[in-house]
Scaffold this active site. Structure first.
Site, PDB file in Angstrom:
ATOM      1  N   TRP A  91      -5.484 -17.090   3.054  1.00 48.91           N
ATOM      2  CA  TRP A  91      -5.401 -15.647   3.261  1.00 48.91           C
ATOM      3  C   TRP A  91      -6.791 -15.253   3.744  1.00 48.91           C
ATOM      4  O   TRP A  91      -7.757 -15.278   2.978  1.00 48.91           O
ATOM      5  CB  TRP A  91      -5.056 -14.963   1.943  1.00 48.91           C
ATOM      6  CG  TRP A  91      -4.722 -13.511   2.055  1.00 48.91           C
ATOM      7  CD1 TRP A  91      -3.524 -12.969   2.411  1.00 48.91           C
ATOM      8  CD2 TRP A  91      -5.596 -12.405   1.793  1.00 48.91           C
ATOM      9  NE1 TRP A  91      -3.596 -11.600   2.382  1.00 48.91           N
ATOM     10  CE2 TRP A  91      -4.852 -11.223   2.011  1.00 48.91           C
ATOM     11  CE3 TRP A  91      -6.925 -12.294   1.395  1.00 48.91           C
ATOM     12  CZ2 TRP A  91      -5.392  -9.956   1.844  1.00 48.91           C
ATOM     13  CZ3 TRP A  91      -7.465 -11.030   1.232  1.00 48.91           C
ATOM     14  CH2 TRP A  91      -6.698  -9.872   1.460  1.00 48.91           C
TER      15      TRP A  91
ATOM     16  N   HIS B 219      -1.474  23.465  -2.632  1.00 50.61           N
ATOM     17  CA  HIS B 219      -2.921  23.517  -2.439  1.00 50.61           C
ATOM     18  C   HIS B 219      -3.353  22.718  -1.220  1.00 50.61           C
ATOM     19  O   HIS B 219      -4.529  22.364  -1.099  1.00 50.61           O
ATOM     20  CB  HIS B 219      -3.633  23.048  -3.714  1.00 50.61           C
ATOM     21  CG  HIS B 219      -3.286  23.918  -4.882  1.00 50.61           C
ATOM     22  ND1 HIS B 219      -3.846  25.157  -5.069  1.00 50.61           N
ATOM     23  CD2 HIS B 219      -2.379  23.757  -5.880  1.00 50.61           C
ATOM     24  CE1 HIS B 219      -3.328  25.716  -6.144  1.00 50.61           C
ATOM     25  NE2 HIS B 219      -2.422  24.890  -6.662  1.00 50.61           N
TER      26      HIS B 219
ATOM     27  N   ARG C 273       1.828 -15.807  -2.739  1.00 42.55           N
ATOM     28  CA  ARG C 273       0.465 -15.292  -2.883  1.00 42.55           C
ATOM     29  C   ARG C 273      -0.010 -14.607  -1.603  1.00 42.55           C
ATOM     30  O   ARG C 273      -0.995 -13.892  -1.609  1.00 42.55           O
ATOM     31  CB  ARG C 273      -0.482 -16.437  -3.241  1.00 42.55           C
ATOM     32  CG  ARG C 273      -0.186 -17.067  -4.586  1.00 42.55           C
ATOM     33  CD  ARG C 273      -0.947 -18.356  -4.770  1.00 42.55           C
ATOM     34  NE  ARG C 273      -2.367 -18.161  -4.944  1.00 42.55           N
ATOM     35  CZ  ARG C 273      -2.968 -17.915  -6.090  1.00 42.55           C
ATOM     36  NH1 ARG C 273      -2.250 -17.844  -7.190  1.00 42.55           N
ATOM     37  NH2 ARG C 273      -4.264 -17.751  -6.166  1.00 42.55           N
TER      38      ARG C 273
ATOM     39  N   GLU D 267       4.053   5.020  -8.610  1.00 43.07           N
ATOM     40  CA  GLU D 267       4.569   3.663  -8.463  1.00 43.07           C
ATOM     41  C   GLU D 267       5.678   3.628  -7.404  1.00 43.07           C
ATOM     42  O   GLU D 267       5.744   2.716  -6.579  1.00 43.07           O
ATOM     43  CB  GLU D 267       5.068   3.149  -9.817  1.00 43.07           C
ATOM     44  CG  GLU D 267       5.733   1.780  -9.806  1.00 43.07           C
ATOM     45  CD  GLU D 267       4.890   0.672  -9.207  1.00 43.07           C
ATOM     46  OE1 GLU D 267       3.695   0.859  -8.961  1.00 43.07           O
ATOM     47  OE2 GLU D 267       5.451  -0.408  -8.950  1.00 43.07           O
TER      48      GLU D 267
ATOM     49  N   LYS E 276       5.491   1.297  -4.123  1.00 39.63           N
ATOM     50  CA  LYS E 276       6.541   0.292  -3.872  1.00 39.63           C
ATOM     51  C   LYS E 276       7.095   0.459  -2.469  1.00 39.63           C
ATOM     52  O   LYS E 276       7.265  -0.490  -1.721  1.00 39.63           O
ATOM     53  CB  LYS E 276       7.648   0.499  -4.930  1.00 39.63           C
ATOM     54  CG  LYS E 276       8.445  -0.672  -5.267  1.00 39.63           C
ATOM     55  CD  LYS E 276       7.825  -1.568  -6.315  1.00 39.63           C
ATOM     56  CE  LYS E 276       6.377  -1.822  -6.112  1.00 39.63           C
ATOM     57  NZ  LYS E 276       5.633  -2.440  -7.099  1.00 39.63           N
TER      58      LYS E 276
ATOM     59  N   ASN F  53     -10.229 -21.585  -2.681  1.00 40.42           N
ATOM     60  CA  ASN F  53      -9.687 -20.254  -2.930  1.00 40.42           C
ATOM     61  C   ASN F  53     -10.822 -19.405  -3.489  1.00 40.42           C
ATOM     62  O   ASN F  53     -11.493 -19.834  -4.421  1.00 40.42           O
ATOM     63  CB  ASN F  53      -8.539 -20.343  -3.952  1.00 40.42           C
ATOM     64  CG  ASN F  53      -8.082 -18.975  -4.427  1.00 40.42           C
ATOM     65  OD1 ASN F  53      -8.295 -17.967  -3.763  1.00 40.42           O
ATOM     66  ND2 ASN F  53      -7.454 -18.936  -5.596  1.00 40.42           N
ATOM     67  N   GLY F  54     -11.053 -18.242  -2.915  1.00 47.33           N
ATOM     68  CA  GLY F  54     -12.112 -17.372  -3.429  1.00 47.33           C
ATOM     69  C   GLY F  54     -13.098 -17.009  -2.344  1.00 47.33           C
ATOM     70  O   GLY F  54     -12.821 -17.144  -1.151  1.00 47.33           O
TER      71      GLY F  54
ATOM     72  N   CYS G 125      -5.496 -17.113  -1.207  1.00 48.66           N
ATOM     73  CA  CYS G 125      -5.309 -18.532  -0.880  1.00 48.66           C
ATOM     74  C   CYS G 125      -4.640 -19.299  -2.025  1.00 48.66           C
ATOM     75  O   CYS G 125      -4.793 -18.952  -3.183  1.00 48.66           O
ATOM     76  CB  CYS G 125      -6.653 -19.183  -0.615  1.00 48.66           C
ATOM     77  SG  CYS G 125      -7.583 -18.354   0.660  1.00 48.66           S
TER      78      CYS G 125
ATOM     79  N   GLU H 241       4.439  -0.393   0.388  1.00 49.17           N
ATOM     80  CA  GLU H 241       3.984  -1.781   0.551  1.00 49.17           C
ATOM     81  C   GLU H 241       5.030  -2.673   1.215  1.00 49.17           C
ATOM     82  O   GLU H 241       4.661  -3.614   1.916  1.00 49.17           O
ATOM     83  CB  GLU H 241       3.471  -2.379  -0.760  1.00 49.17           C
ATOM     84  CG  GLU H 241       4.505  -2.652  -1.821  1.00 49.17           C
ATOM     85  CD  GLU H 241       3.899  -3.214  -3.103  1.00 49.17           C
ATOM     86  OE1 GLU H 241       2.951  -4.009  -3.027  1.00 49.17           O
ATOM     87  OE2 GLU H 241       4.399  -2.878  -4.188  1.00 49.17           O
TER      88      GLU H 241
HETATM   89  O1  M6R Z   1      -1.803  -9.192 -11.135  1.00 46.72           O
HETATM   90  P1  M6R Z   1      -2.146  -7.754 -11.303  1.00 46.72           P
HETATM   91  O2  M6R Z   1      -1.146  -7.005 -12.086  1.00 46.72           O
HETATM   92  O3  M6R Z   1      -3.541  -7.545 -11.855  1.00 46.72           O
HETATM   93  O4  M6R Z   1      -2.144  -7.148  -9.849  1.00 46.72           O
HETATM   94  C1  M6R Z   1      -2.535  -5.829  -9.605  1.00 46.72           C
HETATM   95  C2  M6R Z   1      -2.049  -5.359  -8.250  1.00 46.72           C
HETATM   96  O5  M6R Z   1      -2.592  -6.154  -7.238  1.00 46.72           O
HETATM   97  C3  M6R Z   1      -0.525  -5.394  -8.150  1.00 46.72           C
HETATM   98  O6  M6R Z   1       0.065  -4.645  -9.167  1.00 46.72           O
HETATM   99  C4  M6R Z   1      -0.059  -4.837  -6.787  1.00 46.72           C
HETATM  100  O7  M6R Z   1      -0.371  -3.492  -6.698  1.00 46.72           O
HETATM  101  C5  M6R Z   1       1.436  -5.098  -6.637  1.00 46.72           C
HETATM  102  N1  M6R Z   1       1.654  -6.059  -5.605  1.00 46.72           N
HETATM  103  C6  M6R Z   1       2.197  -3.909  -6.245  1.00 46.72           C
HETATM  104  O8  M6R Z   1       3.556  -4.188  -6.172  1.00 46.72           O
END
Ligand code: M6R
Length: 608
Positions: A75, A504, A27, A481, A485, A99-100, A2, A488
Site C-alpha cells: 500500500w 447555521h 488490508r 457512522e 460508511k 510493512n510500515g 502492506c 467510503e
Molecule cells: O482497527 P481500528 O478500529 O483501530 O480502525 C480504525 C479505522 O481505521 C476504521 O474504523 C475505519 O474507519 C473503518 N474502515 C471504517 O469502516
C-alpha cells in the site's frame, strides 16, 4: 496497509505465499511480489496491481519454484504504485519485504551514498533498509539485523532472506504487527492470522524488537540483545470458514449478517446474575466508580462507537466523557491525570495513532482500557485493562460487525459504571441489561425487515454527487457512522450534521433532489428533528428517514421511510445502524464498486 507473509516448509512456496497474500487483500494494496529460494538463489517476481496480475506475470515469465520465501502486498507510502517500487527490495545479498514507515530513511540513504552505496532503483524507504542490511552484513544475519534495528526509526515489520542462507527466513517487528505460524513441519510469518489459518491455527506473537529465524520447518526467537527466547504458542479460536465469504457475495454483507452472533458472543460471557460483569477483563465496579473524567480515543468507525458511548455513559453514569480522534489527541498535549480513564477503541488493535495515544496516556499515569477485536494485538497487550470484542475476523474494509460489538461493550460499561456510581439501582441495571440481552434477536429481525427497502432506496442514491446525514443527540452520533460508511464504499460525498446546526450554514448546500438521510429514532427529540427534515424538504431535498416503527412522522416530510423496531431510546443505535450499513452496501453494489476493498483504503492503518 502492506501485508507480509513468509514460508519455510515442504509445500510449493509460491503457492503458499500467494494464497496467504490473498487472505491479506482486505488490508488494501496496489502491488504485490514474492521472493523464493530457487536452487539456492533468490528468485523475485513482483508487479504493480492485484495478486491476479502477479500470478499472470508468473505464468508468462516463469513461476519461482522452491520451499522457502517471503511475499508482500504493498500500500504505497513512499513512491507511486509501480513495478519498481513493489516489494521485495534487494541489496546485493539481502532481499526484504516491509510493512510500515522508516522515518529516518533519508538520513540513512545519505549515509549509504556517502559510503559508496548508491545503487537505489526505487523511491521507497524499504530499499534503503535492504541496502543498509547489505552494508552491515558480515555473514552473521542476526548480528546484522540487530545492528540495523538500532539505526531504524519508525514503525516496521520485516521479512528478510539472505542469499547465502538458503531455505531460511528471518523476521523482525517494531510497532507494525507480525505473527509466526507453527504448522506440522512448516512455519510461516504473516501480518495477520487469516493469512495462515488455512495451514495452522497455532501462532506466536512477535514482540517489539524480537527476531524470528524460520528454518527446517521450525522457528527460533531471539531478543534485540541477542538472547534466545521461549515464547508462548497461541491458538486461534476461529477457523478458515470464519474468514471466508460463506456463500455471501461480499464479506461486508456476510459481516452485517454475523452481527447478531457477534453481539451475543461479546455480551454473554460478561453478564452474571443479570448484571454486567467485566471482572474477567480486570474491571470491577470499584475501579469504574472512581474515575473523574473519561476520554475515549479512536479513529474512524471506532471513534464513532465512542461517540455513542459518550452519550450513553454521560446520560446514565453522569461522568464527563470526551471523545477524540487519536491523530488529534496525541498532538494536543491533553490534560490527563491519574484519576482519569482513557478508553482506546480499535478493531485491529494496531492502528498507529490509537496506539500512540495509549503510550502517551500510560506515561501520564491515567488508567487505560482497550476495547479491541484482534486478540494479542499491540493495543490489547499494552493497555492496563482490555475488553475483547468477539466479532471474529472482520475482513471487509468497511467496518460493520466490529462497530456493533463496540456499541454493545459501550452499553455494558455504561450500565456497570452507572450502577457502580449509584446512579441507577440494581433493578434498573438488571432491566437495562436484559434489554441488551435481547439485541441479537432484534438485530436479526431488523436486518430481515429493512433489507428490501434499503436495496430499493439505494437505487435513488446512486446518481447523487453529494448527500447529508442528519440527526440529533444519539442520532447525530449514529449519523456520523452512517455517513462514513456510505462515503467510503459508494464514493458519494457525504457529511453528517447535527440537525439543529443546518441553519447555521450547511442548509445553503441543499439543492433540488439532493438526498438527506435523517436519523430520527430519539423520541424526545422527534418533533425538533422532523422540523429540520421539513426545512430541507421545503428546499428541494429528497428525504430518507430512519425511524422506529411507531414514530408519528408526517408522511409529507419523508420521501422514503425506513422503519426499525422500537426500543428504549438509549438502545436505538443497535438497530438504526443496520439500515445505514445496508444503504451503504447496496449503493456501493449498485455503483459496481469494489465493496470489500474500496479504493485508497486499508483495513488496518498502521502508519500515521
Ligand atoms: O482497527 P481500528 O478500529 O483501530 O480502525 C480504525 C479505522 O481505521 C476504521 O474504523 C475505519 O474507519 C473503518 N474502515 C471504517 O469502516
Amino acid at each position: 496497509m502492506c501485508g507480509i507473509v513468509g514460508y519455510v516448509g515442504r509445500r510449493d512456496c509460491t503457492d503458499v505465499l500467494v494464497s496467504a497474500l490473498t487472505k491479506l487483500e482486505y488490508r488494501g494494496y496496489d502491488s504485490a511480489g514474492i521472493a523464493v529460494f530457487e536452487n539456492g538463489k533468490i528468485a523475485v517476481a513482483k508487479t504493480k496491481g492485484r495478486l491476479s496480475d502477479l500470478t499472470a506475470k508468473m505464468e508468462r515469465e516463469g513461476k519461482p519454484k522452491g520451499h522457502a520465501g517471503i511475499g508482500h502486498t504493498r500500500w504505497a507510502t513512499h513512491g507511486e504504485p509501480s513495478d519498481v517500487n513493489s516489494h521485495p527490495h534487494s541489496g546485493r545479498r539481502v532481499t526484504i519485504v516491509h510493512n510500515g514507515i522508516i522515518e529516518n530513511y533519508k538520513q540513512l540513504k545519505q549515509f549509504l551514498i556517502e559510503n559508496e552505496r548508491d545503487e537505489f532503483l526505487s523511491d521507497t524507504d524499504t530499499e534503503v533498509v535492504a541496502q543498509l542490511l547489505d552494508f552491515y552484513y558480515d555473514g552473521n544475519p542476526i548480528r546484522c539485523i540487530r545492528k540495523v534495528l538500532h539505526e531504524l526509526r519508525g514503525s516496521f515489520a520485516l521479512g528478510i532472506v539472505f542469499a547465502d542462507r538458503p531455505e531460511t527466513v528471518y523476521a523482525v517487528r517494531c510497532e507494525s504487527p507480525l505473527i509466526v505460524g507453527q504448522g506440522q513441519g512448516e512455519v510461516f510469518i504473516a501480518s495477520d492470522v487469516p493469512a495462515i489459518i488455512k495451514y495452522t491455527k497455532d501462532y506466536y506473537l512477535l514482540e517489539q524488537g524480537e527476531i524470528a529465524v524460520l528454518k527446517n520447518g521450525a522457528v527460533q526467537f531471539c531478543s534485540l540483545h541477542g538472547r534466545m527466547l521461549e515464547k508462548e504458542l497461541h491458538t486461534a479460536d476461529w477457523d478458515e470458514d470464519s474468514a471466508e465469504k460463506g456463500g455471501y457475495p461480499h464479506y461486508m454483507l456476510k459481516e452485517i449478517h454475523e452481527q447478531p452472533v457477534s453481539v451475543k458472543t461479546t455480551i454473554t460471557p460478561r453478564i452474571e446474575d443479570g448484571l454486567p460483569d467485566l471482572s474477567e477483563c480486570g474491571i470491577t465496579p470499584e475501579t469504574l466508580g472512581k474515575f473523574q473524567n473519561i476520554f475515549i480515543v479512536a479513529c474512524g468507525t471506532a471513534m464513532h462507537a465512542g461517540m455513542v458511548g459518550k452519550y450513553v455513559i454521560e446520560k446514565l453514569a453522569r461522568v464527563s466523557v470526551t471523545v477524540d480522534i487519536a491523530s488529534e489527541f496525541r498532538y494536543r498535549d491533553p490534560l490527563l491525570t491519574t484519576n482519569d480513564l482513557v478508553i482506546i477503541i480499535s478493531q485491529s488493535g494496531e492502528t498507529a495513532d490509537s496506539k500512540a495515544v495509549l503510550t502517551l496516556a500510560k506515561k501520564t499515569g491515567a488508567k487505560t482500557l482497550a476495547i479491541v477485536n484482534v486478540k494479542g494485538s499491540s493495543i490489547a497487550r499494552e493497555a492496563d485493562m482490555v475488553i475483547y470484542t468477539h466479532a471474529g475476523p472482520e475482513i471487509a474494509v468497511a467496518s460493520t460487525k466490529a462497530y456493533m460489538v463496540q456499541l454493545s461493550v459501550m452499553y455494558l460499561l455504561a450500565f456497570e459504571m452507572a450502577y457502580a456510581k449509584g446512579r441507577i439501582d440494581r433493578d434498573e441495571c438488571r432491566r437495562l441489561t436484559s434489554e441488551l440481552v435481547k439485541m441479537p434477536e432484534v438485530i436479526e429481525s431488523t436486518i430481515n425487515s429493512v433489507v428490501d427497502m434499503c436495496q430499493f432506496v439505494s437505487t435513488k442514491l446512486i446518481t447523487a454527487d453529494s448527500l447529508l446525514y442528519i440527526g440529533r443527540g444519539l442520532d447525530y452520533a449514529l449519523s456520523m457512522e452512517g455517513s462514513l460508511k456510505l462515503k467510503e464504499i459508494s464514493y458519494i460525498h457525504s457529511e453528517s450534521y447535527a440537525a439543529g446546526e443546518l441553519k447555521h450554514g450547511t442548509i445553503s448546500l441543499i439543492t433540488d433532489g439532493m438526498p438527506v438521510i435523517a436519523v430520527a429514532t430519539q423520541n424526545s427529540l422527534l418533533e425538533k428533528t422532523v422540523s429540520n427534515i421539513k426545512e430541507v424538504k421545503a428546499r428541494g431535498a429528497m428525504t430518507i428517514v430512519i425511524c422506529d416503527e411507531e414514530a408519528d412522522i408526517d408522511p409529507e416530510a419523508a420521501d422514503y421511510m425506513i422503519r426499525v423496531p422500537k426500543l428504549a431510546e438509549l438502545l436505538m443505535p443497535m438497530v438504526a445502524t443496520v439500515p445505514m450499513q445496508l444503504l451503504a452496501y447496496y449503493t456501493s453494489v449498485n455503483k459496481g464498486n469494489d465493496v470489500d476493498k474500496p479504493r485508497n483504503l486499508a483495513k488496518s492503518v498502521t502508519v500515521e
